[in-house]
Motif scaffolding. Structure first.
Motif, PDB file in Angstrom:
ATOM      1  N   ILE A 405     -88.957  30.925  28.889  1.00  0.00           N
ATOM      2  CA  ILE A 405     -89.067  29.792  29.826  1.00  0.00           C
ATOM      3  C   ILE A 405     -89.009  30.308  31.273  1.00  0.00           C
ATOM      4  CG2 ILE A 405     -88.089  27.546  30.532  1.00  0.00           C
ATOM      5  CD1 ILE A 405     -89.092  27.702  27.569  1.00  0.00           C
ATOM      6  N   ASN A 406     -88.172  31.323  31.504  1.00  0.00           N
ATOM      7  CA  ASN A 406     -88.129  31.924  32.843  1.00  0.00           C
ATOM      8  C   ASN A 406     -89.512  32.414  33.254  1.00  0.00           C
ATOM      9  OD1 ASN A 406     -85.381  31.503  32.896  1.00  0.00           O
ATOM     10  ND2 ASN A 406     -84.815  33.613  32.393  1.00  0.00           N
ATOM     11  N   VAL A 407     -90.154  33.121  32.312  1.00  0.00           N
ATOM     12  CA  VAL A 407     -91.472  33.695  32.610  1.00  0.00           C
ATOM     13  C   VAL A 407     -92.533  32.587  32.752  1.00  0.00           C
ATOM     14  CG1 VAL A 407     -93.305  35.184  31.688  1.00  0.00           C
ATOM     15  CG2 VAL A 407     -90.924  35.911  31.545  1.00  0.00           C
ATOM     16  N   TRP A 408     -92.408  31.548  31.936  1.00  0.00           N
ATOM     17  CA  TRP A 408     -93.352  30.421  31.992  1.00  0.00           C
ATOM     18  C   TRP A 408     -93.247  29.732  33.351  1.00  0.00           C
ATOM     19  CZ3 TRP A 408     -97.643  28.357  31.157  1.00  0.00           C
ATOM     20  CH2 TRP A 408     -97.889  27.019  30.875  1.00  0.00           C
ATOM     21  N   SER A 409     -92.030  29.601  33.883  1.00  0.00           N
ATOM     22  CA  SER A 409     -91.859  28.974  35.187  1.00  0.00           C
ATOM     23  C   SER A 409     -92.435  29.856  36.305  1.00  0.00           C
ATOM     24  CB  SER A 409     -90.375  28.696  35.454  1.00  0.00           C
ATOM     25  OG  SER A 409     -90.195  28.215  36.754  1.00  0.00           O
TER      26      SER A 409
END
Ligand code: ASP
Length: 436
Positions: A405-409
């Motif tokens: 999710i960090n990378v997706w954001s």
């Protein structure tokens, strides 16, 4: 026909779990000797570690080259300031949205009221990590964050084997890039060319190393499933469920809405372009480790310019952690709920939320960094630190999810900045793709 990289990664994950879990279950039931799952897990970790080490090798030079090359190509200083302001606004807003999602999910599900404390106590593991921030208050923590941005010695920050000084590398690279632009002229041109060249080579190296991602992923999957068994995935079910539901909401509702409204892009197509990076983030639990792949996917598969990706992604991998912020909040509220005689007031919940935001900014993009930073959040509301022991058993699987999710954001930030920064509205969303 050669399988696409993200399909190879997915297959590697399924094979890893398909081999590791039965081995673990057979050993638990006494059908085979425990030696087998332990050995498979050890070899799996060995293979996975080699892959992570290769990624870790390229992170610092890649960030330096990528940032300097990106900043010098921004051209004017005013353009740079605008991109920086917008990027930071995006980081803070999405992290706060993630935190609010976590609080709402927690209050609806109330995971601590379903939890069997004895089960939780039985699954405690020793806190073996290096808890560096013990005892630091909020103000001190904030000051440390700002102070540590400045590297005492940029060469030391670049060569720190733990990659924990990446913020220092970013700070130095940004200043260096800005001053190349200020000096300009022949010197500026020469240095821009040199850094563009280094960046090109680093990208090629990255593409080569990334070809080994399926092997690394297979190794880590074997390690988790054979070594820890189903328990990794089922213990502390309600807590895991709460974090997972909240993370999923953020990933499939909040960020896609931002992608559509502000980025003017199809989130589905964008997700497909980013899938190798997201799956790698999931299996390695390291934003920094995944960074080379994130940059490659954003540029080569989603067609966003290097000027944007080289600024937004390295900074985002270190400071923009929506998943981590959300997890910190739910974990601390959960620990409070299962601790006898503790009832957090609204004021204390607000402190938890704000501290979680800074803890996520301070957390490095490496496995379990968020858990280490939890010490700060627990301390802020006076909860016992050994609460971390409660949730450690399931930390890896949540770390995997929150990292993606960090990378997706970070990726969505690129989509948004591309829309606002490109003269024609957006960078071409479906520029000719070169599968990494
Ligand atoms: N593993 C996360 C990351 O690399 C940080 C964390 O532990 O939350 O993004």
């Amino acid at each position: 026909m050669r399988l696409k990289l993200h399909h190879q990664i997915l297959i590697a994950m399924l094979v890893g779990a398909g081999v590791g879990l039965p081995l673990n279950i057979l050993a638990e039931s006494g059908t085979i000797d425990a030696y087998w799952p332990r050995t498979v897990a050890a070899y799996g970790k060995g293979v996975g570690d080699v892959f992570l080490r290769l990624l870790s090798m390229i992170v610092a030079p890649l960030i330096l080259a990528s940032l300097v090359s990106g900043i010098t190509s921004t051209g004017s200083l005013s353009g740079l300031a605008r991109l920086g302001g917008r990027t930071l606004t995006y980081y803070l807003t999405t992290s706060m949205l993630a935190i609010i999602t976590g609080i709402v999910a927690f209050n609806i599900i109330q995971p601590g009221t379903h939890g069997n404390i004895e089960l939780i106590e039985a699954s405690r593991e020793a806190v073996t990590m290096d808890v560096v921030q013990t005892g630091a208050g909020l103000a001190e923590t904030l000051w440390n964050q700002v102070f540590n941005l400045i590297p005492a010695n940029p060469f030391h920050a670049l060569s720190d084997p733990s990659n924990k000084s990446i913020l220092g590398v970013i700070f130095f690279a940004v200043m260096f890039g800005v001053f190349i632009t200020i000096v300009g002229g022949e010197v500026g041109e020469l240095l821009t060319k040199v850094f563009n060249g280094v960046f090109e080579v680093m990208m090629k190296m990255t593409m080569f190393i990334i070809k080994f991602a399926p092997a690394g992923v297979l190794g880590f999957m074997l390690y988790a499933s054979a070594g820890k068994g189903l328990g990794v995935f089922v213990a502390l079910g309600w807590y895991v469920l709460t974090v997972a539901i909240a993370l999923t909401f953020h990933a499939v509702i909040t960020l896609p809405l931002i992608c559509i409204v502000l980025g003017r892009r199809s989130p589905l197509k964008f997700f497909q372009s980013m899938s190798p990076a997201l799956l790698t983030a999931f299996s390695t639990a390291s934003s920094n480790g995944t960074l080379p792949l994130t940059i490659t996917c954003v540029e080569k598969r989603a067609g966003i310019s290097n000027r944007i990706s080289s600024f937004v992604l390295p900074l985002g991998a270190t400071v923009n952690m929506d998943g981590t912020a959300l997890y910190e909040v739910v974990a601390v509220l959960f620990i409070a709920q299962v601790t006898p005689d503790v009832d957090l007031t609204v004021g204390q919940q607000v402190i938890v939320a704000i501290t979680a935001l800074f803890a996520s900014i301070g957390a490095a993009g490496i496995p379990h960094a968020g858990t280490v930073m939890m010490v700060v959040v627990l301390g802020a509301v006076g909860l016992p630190l050994d609460g971390i022991g409660l949730i450690l058993a399931v930390d890896r699987v949540l770390d995997m999810y929150r990292t993606s999710i960090n990378v997706w954001s970070d990726s969505t930030a690129c989509a948004v900045m591309a829309r606002f920064e490109s003269p024609g509205g957006t960078d071409p969303p479906d520029a000719p793709t070169e599968s990494p």
